[in-house]
Enzyme design. Structure first.
Site, mmCIF file in Angstrom:
data_model
loop_
_atom_site.group_PDB
_atom_site.id
_atom_site.type_symbol
_atom_site.label_atom_id
_atom_site.label_comp_id
_atom_site.label_asym_id
_atom_site.label_seq_id
_atom_site.Cartn_x
_atom_site.Cartn_y
_atom_site.Cartn_z
ATOM 1 N N ASP A 185 45.225 60.019 40.661
ATOM 2 C CA ASP A 185 44.737 59.443 42.311
ATOM 3 C C ASP A 185 45.397 58.525 43.470
ATOM 4 O O ASP A 185 46.108 58.685 43.887
ATOM 5 C CB ASP A 185 44.246 57.734 41.755
ATOM 6 C CG ASP A 185 42.602 58.368 41.091
ATOM 7 O OD1 ASP A 185 41.614 58.220 40.861
ATOM 8 O OD2 ASP A 185 43.072 59.276 40.026
ATOM 9 N N THR A 221 37.126 59.128 38.580
ATOM 10 C CA THR A 221 38.374 59.913 37.898
ATOM 11 C C THR A 221 38.007 60.643 36.569
ATOM 12 O O THR A 221 38.696 60.945 35.528
ATOM 13 C CB THR A 221 39.141 58.663 38.198
ATOM 14 O OG1 THR A 221 39.142 58.708 39.080
ATOM 15 C CG2 THR A 221 40.337 58.894 37.492
HETATM 16 N N1 PPS Z 1 29.302 49.969 37.673
HETATM 17 C C1 PPS Z 1 29.031 51.295 38.856
HETATM 18 N N2 PPS Z 1 27.410 51.108 39.765
HETATM 19 C C2 PPS Z 1 27.701 53.061 40.232
HETATM 20 N N3 PPS Z 1 28.910 53.087 40.257
HETATM 21 C C3 PPS Z 1 30.105 53.531 40.258
HETATM 22 C C4 PPS Z 1 30.220 51.481 39.638
HETATM 23 N N4 PPS Z 1 31.226 51.024 38.856
HETATM 24 C C5 PPS Z 1 32.402 52.798 39.606
HETATM 25 N N5 PPS Z 1 31.736 52.756 40.532
HETATM 26 C C6 PPS Z 1 31.740 54.424 41.479
HETATM 27 O O1 PPS Z 1 31.244 55.973 40.505
HETATM 28 C C7 PPS Z 1 31.923 56.256 41.088
HETATM 29 C C8 PPS Z 1 31.611 57.295 40.401
HETATM 30 O O2 PPS Z 1 30.850 57.724 40.464
HETATM 31 P P1 PPS Z 1 30.225 59.549 39.520
HETATM 32 O O3 PPS Z 1 28.612 59.783 39.893
HETATM 33 O O4 PPS Z 1 30.908 59.927 39.599
HETATM 34 O O5 PPS Z 1 29.929 58.981 38.176
HETATM 35 S S1 PPS Z 1 29.688 59.102 36.597
HETATM 36 O O6 PPS Z 1 31.077 59.033 36.441
HETATM 37 O O7 PPS Z 1 28.956 60.782 37.358
HETATM 38 O O8 PPS Z 1 28.867 58.089 35.749
HETATM 39 C C9 PPS Z 1 33.490 55.267 41.209
HETATM 40 O O9 PPS Z 1 34.455 56.396 41.712
HETATM 41 P P2 PPS Z 1 35.613 56.340 41.455
HETATM 42 O O10 PPS Z 1 35.791 55.415 40.898
HETATM 43 O O11 PPS Z 1 36.992 57.424 42.756
HETATM 44 O O12 PPS Z 1 35.979 57.833 40.436
HETATM 45 C C10 PPS Z 1 33.485 54.670 41.708
HETATM 46 O O13 PPS Z 1 33.084 54.188 42.965
HETATM 47 MG MG MG Z 2 38.310 56.851 43.519
HETATM 48 MG MG MG Z 3 37.950 54.554 40.664
#
Ligand code: PPS
Ligand code: MG
Ligand code: MG
Ligand code: MG
Length: 375
Positions: A59, A156
């Protein structure tokens, strides 16, 4: 703004996402080694942020590389980058080993920059240069001017689990997404598809990894293979699926229940006659799947207290739209990228679809299902 005048921006963005993806591939390999099981061996390093979400060497490393390259090509004077990571934990005295690992990953990747048609630094970047590059990405965007929008590693959690993730870079101007690039290093790409569009039917060998990109208003979205050692010669036009019958549709959604209400989307899909099990996949790869015709729908209904961030959607939205798809909130309105870091005013959730017919059906179903849901 004329579309043609974005040639240099697009070329730089695509090339730096290739380079950044190569960094991610190497870091993910290290993370998967048995000695990295606790997340700290072999330079992998996984840390927890205040909200308990993970952040890794990749990241920070990707954010440093993209920021450094954009600054080299466009200068720092009016450079505005809105990105997910900051230097708070990385610049602490106890984070020396972590910073060293980021430094190594960044310099290893940048040493290959010329293979991607980018300039490499005269000498390896020092820790201060790297912290400066990461820290420079502290813009909050807004309604006026040009802003680069970066999610260095989206998904991530998928990344640390050896699964899907994406490097996402977009450029917005006056609140409009002008271009988007998605690096998807673990995305399975059908080989025949590379010459004729990746939704072509028929069995064939599958290769891993691609970069997708699109320019607003061009009516075209493109995919390049991610090569282990340099920039590819070719690109293939993407086309979203024309399937408009929910019975035949593949619906994708986040893996984690905490990120999207699986119960609500299951009820919604059921009410429309969707038969296939949902495709749960990490990251903006869900947008990529719609753009290349591997899925028809992506729905995300986060908890009402959660505010979606622009870097989680900007690149995916323009790629899906230029491939023929449509992306709105659950009320049918376009996402608003002009309000700063968050997608302000978002109505309930996000619905990306491969075509308007299917999209209209889903919006209708949301209206019918919402009242009876527990949201
Ligand atoms: N509580 C909550 N609700 C919704 N979304 C959130 C939440 N917390 C974080 N995030 C954001 O979701 C990103 C990851 O989304 P994904 O679609 O990959 O989710 S998952 O891991 O498949 O469930 C993730 O992106 P990255 O941090 O870049 O991985 C977050 O920006
Ligand atoms: Mg990210
Ligand atoms: Mg993140
Ligand atoms: Mg993200």
């Amino acid at each position: 703004m004329e579309v043609e005048s974005l040639a240099r921006e697009m070329e730089t963005a695509v090339r730096v996402v290739h380079l950044a993806s190569s960094l991610c591939v190497k870091v993910q390999e290290k993370l998967r080694l048995p000695s990295s099981i606790n997340g700290n061996g072999n330079g992998g390093h996984v840390k927890s942020k205040d909200d308990d979400s993970p952040v890794t060497v990749a990241d920070w490393g990707v954010q440093a590389i993209v920021s450094w390259v954009l600054a080299e090509v466009f200068g720092t004077q009016n450079l505005s980058i809105v990105a997910e990571e900051d230097t708070d934990s990385l610049s602490k005295a106890e984070s020396l080993a972590l910073l060293g690992a980021v430094s190594n990953a960044v310099n290893e990747a940048l040493s290959e920059a010329t293979k991607y048609g980018l300039t490499k630094p005269d000498e390896p970047l020092g820790s201060d240069d790297i912290l400066k590059a990461i820290g420079r990405c502290n813009s909050t965007g807004g309604p006026k001017g040009r802003h680069w929008v970066l999610d260095p590693v989206d998904g991530t959690l998928g990344f640390v689990r050896g699964d899907q993730y994406a490097v996402a870079l977009a450029l917005i101007e006056d609140g409009k997404v002008l271009l988007g690039v998605l690096g998807c290093p673990n995305y399975p790409v059908k080989k025949e598809g590379l010459s004729n569009g990746c939704n072509q039917s028929g069995a064939g060998s599958v290769s891993k990894g691609c970069v997708m990109y699109a320019k607003r208003g061009s009516g075209q979205a493109w995919m390049q293979p991610l090569l282990p050692n340099g920039y590819p010669e070719s690109a293939t036009l993407l086309k979203a699926s024309t399937v408009d019958d929910p019975v035949l549709a593949t619906v994708c959604e986040p893996v984690e229940r905490a990120n999207s209400n699986h119960l609500f989307t299951a009820g919604l899909a059921n009410s429309m006659g969707v038969r296939k099990q949902p495709m749960r996949v990490y990251s903006m790869v869900k947008y990529a799947a719609i753009a290349c015709g591997d899925a028809e729908v992506f729905m995300k209904f986060a908890q009402s207290s959660y505010k979606e961030k622009i870097w989680d959607h900007a690149a995916g939205v323009v790629i899906v739209e230029e491939a023929g798809g449509v992306v709105t909130d659950a009320g049918g309105r376009k996402l608003n990228f002009s309000k700063g870091v968050y997608l302000e005013g978002l109505d309930r959730g996000i619905i990306a679809c491969s075509n308007t017919v299917l999209h209209d059906k889903i919006i209708g179903a949301v209206y019918a299902s919402w009242e009876s849901s527990s949201l």
